[in-house]
Each structure stands twice: as C-alpha cells, then as structure tokens.
Design an enzyme around this catalytic site. Sequence first.
Site, PDB file in Angstrom:
ATOM      1  N   SER A 104      -3.186  -7.698   3.014  1.00  0.00           N
ATOM      2  CA  SER A 104      -3.361  -7.535   4.465  1.00  0.00           C
ATOM      3  C   SER A 104      -3.822  -8.858   5.071  1.00  0.00           C
ATOM      4  O   SER A 104      -3.405  -9.234   6.168  1.00  0.00           O
ATOM      5  CB  SER A 104      -4.394  -6.454   4.756  1.00  0.00           C
ATOM      6  N   HIS A 141       0.843  -1.204   0.000  1.00  0.00           N
ATOM      7  CA  HIS A 141       0.000   0.000   0.000  1.00  0.00           C
ATOM      8  C   HIS A 141       0.878   1.255   0.000  1.00  0.00           C
ATOM      9  O   HIS A 141       0.642   2.200  -0.742  1.00  0.00           O
ATOM     10  CB  HIS A 141      -0.879   0.066   1.262  1.00  0.00           C
ATOM     11  N   ARG A 198      -2.495  -6.303  -8.338  1.00  0.00           N
ATOM     12  CA  ARG A 198      -1.321  -7.139  -8.143  1.00  0.00           C
ATOM     13  C   ARG A 198      -1.286  -8.222  -9.218  1.00  0.00           C
ATOM     14  O   ARG A 198      -0.593  -8.106 -10.198  1.00  0.00           O
ATOM     15  CB  ARG A 198      -1.334  -7.761  -6.745  1.00  0.00           C
ATOM     16  N   LYS A 254     -18.016  -5.735   8.496  1.00  0.00           N
ATOM     17  CA  LYS A 254     -16.792  -6.548   8.609  1.00  0.00           C
ATOM     18  C   LYS A 254     -16.251  -6.511  10.029  1.00  0.00           C
ATOM     19  O   LYS A 254     -16.455  -5.537  10.748  1.00  0.00           O
ATOM     20  CB  LYS A 254     -15.721  -6.004   7.662  1.00  0.00           C
TER      21      LYS A 254
HETATM   22  O1  PNS Z   1      -9.218  -2.738   0.452  1.00  0.00           O
HETATM   23  P1  PNS Z   1     -10.520  -3.226  -0.106  1.00  0.00           P
HETATM   24  O2  PNS Z   1     -11.301  -3.897   0.994  1.00  0.00           O
HETATM   25  O3  PNS Z   1     -10.328  -4.086  -1.322  1.00  0.00           O
HETATM   26  O4  PNS Z   1     -11.347  -1.904  -0.566  1.00  0.00           O
HETATM   27  C1  PNS Z   1     -12.633  -2.015  -1.102  1.00  0.00           C
HETATM   28  C2  PNS Z   1     -13.309  -0.635  -1.246  1.00  0.00           C
HETATM   29  C3  PNS Z   1     -13.260   0.135   0.047  1.00  0.00           C
HETATM   30  C4  PNS Z   1     -12.602   0.155  -2.325  1.00  0.00           C
HETATM   31  C5  PNS Z   1     -14.778  -0.910  -1.685  1.00  0.00           C
HETATM   32  O5  PNS Z   1     -15.347  -1.854  -0.846  1.00  0.00           O
HETATM   33  C6  PNS Z   1     -15.653   0.346  -1.677  1.00  0.00           C
HETATM   34  O6  PNS Z   1     -15.464   1.238  -2.473  1.00  0.00           O
HETATM   35  N1  PNS Z   1     -16.610   0.411  -0.729  1.00  0.00           N
HETATM   36  C7  PNS Z   1     -17.493   1.550  -0.573  1.00  0.00           C
HETATM   37  C8  PNS Z   1     -18.916   1.225  -0.960  1.00  0.00           C
HETATM   38  C9  PNS Z   1     -19.128   1.345  -2.459  1.00  0.00           C
HETATM   39  O7  PNS Z   1     -18.988   2.397  -3.049  1.00  0.00           O
HETATM   40  N2  PNS Z   1     -19.471   0.213  -3.075  1.00  0.00           N
HETATM   41  C10 PNS Z   1     -19.687   0.111  -4.499  1.00  0.00           C
HETATM   42  C11 PNS Z   1     -18.401  -0.134  -5.246  1.00  0.00           C
HETATM   43  S1  PNS Z   1     -18.713  -0.445  -6.946  1.00  0.00           S
END
Ligand code: PNS
Length: 160
Positions: free
Chosen positions: A127, A17, A89, A41
């Site tokens: 993570s 990150h 990745r 979560k």
């Molecule tokens: O580190 P992660 O868990 O892969 O991040 C995922 C994240 C935070 C980018 C994604 O879950 C997100 O954008 N959540 C916010 C809710 C949202 O907008 N959902 C629709 C996405 S298309």
Amino acid sequence: MRRAIYPGSFDPITNGHLDLIERAARLFDEVIVAVLINPAKTPLFTVEERVEMIREVIRSPQVRVDTFDGLLVEYARRVGAQVIIRGIRAISDYEYEFQMALMNRRLDPTIETIFMMPAEPYTYLSSRLVKEVCALGGDVAGVVPPGVERRMREKLFGKA
Ligand code: PNS
C-alpha cells in the site's frame, strides 16, 4: 466452523490483498477482513473509507469486513477465529511477521498464524508504494481495484 481473520491497515486495499482474501475464502468457512483502528498513524484514508473500499471489491459471500482496536488476539477470541492470516511477499517481510506470529502465539497459544503468498505479479506490492507512485503521478492501474485508484486520485489531487 473454521473462521479466519485477515488483519491489516489496508490503506488502501491492493490487488495483492484481494488475491489473498480470495485464496483464504477457499480455505475457510468465514474470513473476516479486520481493519486496524490505529490513532497513532496518519493514514491516507479514514477507517470508514478503507472498509467501504474493501466492501466494494470482495466477491465471496463468506468474506466480511470489520474493524478492531487493541490486541489482535483479543479481537480474534472475541469473534471466535482460530486463525490469523498474514500475507508474506519477500524475505524482507519474514522477520517482522515471525516476531508478530510468535508474540501472538505467546499471548494466545490456541490461535494459529498462517502465512499465505499472493500470486506472483503481486509479490512486490505494498500500500505504501502504491500511494507513493500515485502521489508522484505514476500509473497504478492493475495493482489496485479501479475504485481505489479513483479514490486515491481524488484524495491526492482533488479529482479522479
Ligand atoms: O497491514 P499491517 O499494518 O502490516 O498490519 C499490522 C497489524 C494490524 C496486523 C498489527 O499491527 C496488529 O496486529 N496490530 C494490533 C495490535 C497488536 O495486537 N499488537 C501486537 C502484535 S504482536
């Protein structure tokens, strides 16, 4: 002013990150590392702890840390970001990231998702894996910042 957000769970932040944050900081006037508040979560670290750990390791003055809940594109609009940065990745990341990017574009066509690759040594890092290895007594030095390693041990074993 080119402003990008780098959203994620960051539970916890890894050197992968961090590598991406530094690369993004060279491309944008401001990068906001946006930690998702997700009550669905059960993370290892609280949002506050995750924010603190990120703040401890960011070096570039144009990077700041924030939290958000709700839709990512709404958050991006609120903070005036034109770009969402996501790290990619391996091929396995691609499908999920592709879906998210296109759904976000559908929700707001003015916000662009940009995929960036971390430095090669971090291409296998996540993570989730780092937490698993640490919980099983494995060495995570070099894949997370030292402060994160210490906090992870404290969390998992009650001591650093
Ligand atoms: O580190 P992660 O868990 O892969 O991040 C995922 C994240 C935070 C980018 C994604 O879950 C997100 O954008 N959540 C916010 C809710 C949202 O907008 N959902 C629709 C996405 S298309």
